[in-house]
Design a protein around this motif. Structure first.
Motif, short mmCIF file in Angstrom:
data_model
loop_
_atom_site.label_atom_id
_atom_site.label_comp_id
_atom_site.label_asym_id
_atom_site.label_seq_id
_atom_site.Cartn_x
_atom_site.Cartn_y
_atom_site.Cartn_z
N GLU A 6 0.83 -1.21 0.00
CA GLU A 6 0.00 0.00 0.00
C GLU A 6 0.86 1.25 0.00
O GLU A 6 2.01 1.23 0.46
CB GLU A 6 -0.90 0.03 1.24
CG GLU A 6 -1.87 -1.11 1.36
CD GLU A 6 -1.63 -1.95 2.58
OE1 GLU A 6 -2.58 -2.60 3.07
OE2 GLU A 6 -0.49 -1.96 3.06
N CYS A 22 -2.79 0.33 -3.84
CA CYS A 22 -2.28 -0.98 -3.43
C CYS A 22 -1.95 -1.77 -4.69
O CYS A 22 -2.78 -1.88 -5.60
CB CYS A 22 -3.33 -1.71 -2.60
SG CYS A 22 -2.92 -3.41 -2.19
N TRP A 36 -10.63 -2.72 0.75
CA TRP A 36 -9.94 -1.90 1.74
C TRP A 36 -10.65 -2.08 3.08
O TRP A 36 -11.88 -1.99 3.15
CB TRP A 36 -9.95 -0.43 1.35
CG TRP A 36 -9.03 -0.12 0.21
CD1 TRP A 36 -9.36 -0.04 -1.11
CD2 TRP A 36 -7.64 0.15 0.30
NE1 TRP A 36 -8.25 0.26 -1.85
CE2 TRP A 36 -7.17 0.38 -1.01
CE3 TRP A 36 -6.72 0.22 1.35
CZ2 TRP A 36 -5.84 0.69 -1.30
CZ3 TRP A 36 -5.40 0.52 1.07
CH2 TRP A 36 -4.97 0.75 -0.23
N ARG A 38 -10.16 -1.04 7.44
CA ARG A 38 -9.47 -0.13 8.34
C ARG A 38 -9.65 -0.58 9.78
O ARG A 38 -10.62 -1.26 10.12
CB ARG A 38 -9.97 1.31 8.17
CG ARG A 38 -11.41 1.55 8.61
CD ARG A 38 -11.82 2.98 8.25
NE ARG A 38 -13.19 3.27 8.67
CZ ARG A 38 -13.83 4.40 8.34
NH1 ARG A 38 -13.23 5.32 7.60
NH2 ARG A 38 -15.07 4.57 8.76
N ILE A 69 -13.80 3.39 -4.57
CA ILE A 69 -12.83 2.34 -4.82
C ILE A 69 -12.77 2.07 -6.31
O ILE A 69 -13.79 2.12 -7.01
CB ILE A 69 -13.19 1.06 -4.03
CG1 ILE A 69 -12.06 0.02 -4.11
CG2 ILE A 69 -14.51 0.47 -4.50
CD1 ILE A 69 -12.25 -1.17 -3.17
N LEU A 80 -8.18 3.69 -3.44
CA LEU A 80 -9.29 4.22 -2.65
C LEU A 80 -9.14 5.74 -2.61
O LEU A 80 -8.21 6.26 -1.98
CB LEU A 80 -9.28 3.65 -1.23
CG LEU A 80 -10.47 4.02 -0.36
CD1 LEU A 80 -11.75 3.37 -0.89
CD2 LEU A 80 -10.24 3.62 1.10
N TYR A 93 -5.24 1.68 7.39
CA TYR A 93 -6.00 1.14 6.26
C TYR A 93 -5.22 -0.02 5.64
O TYR A 93 -4.02 0.11 5.36
CB TYR A 93 -6.26 2.22 5.23
CG TYR A 93 -7.36 3.17 5.65
CD1 TYR A 93 -7.17 4.06 6.70
CD2 TYR A 93 -8.61 3.14 5.02
CE1 TYR A 93 -8.19 4.91 7.10
CE2 TYR A 93 -9.63 3.99 5.41
CZ TYR A 93 -9.41 4.87 6.46
OH TYR A 93 -10.43 5.71 6.86
N TYR A 94 -5.93 -1.13 5.42
CA TYR A 94 -5.33 -2.34 4.88
C TYR A 94 -5.97 -2.70 3.54
O TYR A 94 -7.20 -2.68 3.41
CB TYR A 94 -5.51 -3.52 5.83
CG TYR A 94 -4.85 -3.36 7.17
CD1 TYR A 94 -5.52 -2.78 8.24
CD2 TYR A 94 -3.54 -3.79 7.37
CE1 TYR A 94 -4.92 -2.64 9.48
CE2 TYR A 94 -2.93 -3.66 8.61
CZ TYR A 94 -3.63 -3.08 9.65
OH TYR A 94 -3.02 -2.94 10.87
N CYS A 95 -5.14 -3.07 2.61
CA CYS A 95 -5.60 -3.59 1.33
C CYS A 95 -5.68 -5.12 1.45
O CYS A 95 -4.82 -5.73 2.12
CB CYS A 95 -4.59 -3.18 0.27
SG CYS A 95 -4.71 -4.04 -1.29
#
Length: 121
Positions: A6, A22, A36, A38, A69, A80, A93-95
């Motif tokens: 990311e 990402c 995505w 979070r 997105i 995002l 924030y995670y992909c």
């Protein structure tokens, strides 16, 4: 091996915008949904937005109308766009992506390392 990396997090004032990206790399045969998530301090990880390989999208109610997105299937990337940010959007924030590494393998969920988004009031 598959990696999700990311980029694009940071500090922004309320009302501002950020764009997260990402990129998936490695041994990739096919990618289904990309998402995505979070996680704010002391809270559970939550889904923010999801996009299927066909481009269908789904958003958390808290971000509808503010976040968008998108994905580039040719480049194995998902982005995002976050507009009208609020302090409550502050989180890591995670992909994530459902990836098939070869024709006989099943889909497996992979995660990025996370990127911090901080929205100041």
């Amino acid at each position: 091996q598959v990696q999700l990396v990311e980029s694009g997090g940071g500090l922004v004032q309320a009302g501002g915008s950020l764009r997260l990206s990402c990129a998936a790399s490695g041994s990739i045969f096919s990618i289904a949904a990309m998402s995505w998530y979070r996680q704010a301090p002391g809270k559970q990880r939550e889904l923010v937005a999801l996009i299927t390989s066909a481009g269908n999208t789904n958003y958390a109610d808290s971000v509808k109308g503010r976040f968008t997105i998108s994905r580039d299937n040719a480049k194995n990337t998902v982005s995002l766009q976050m507009d009208s940010l609020k302090p409550e959007d502050t989180a890591v924030y995670y992909c994530s992506a459902n990836i098939k590494i070869n024709i006989i393998a099943g889909f497996k969920l992979y995660w990025g390392q996370g990127t911090q988004v901080t929205v100041s009031s």
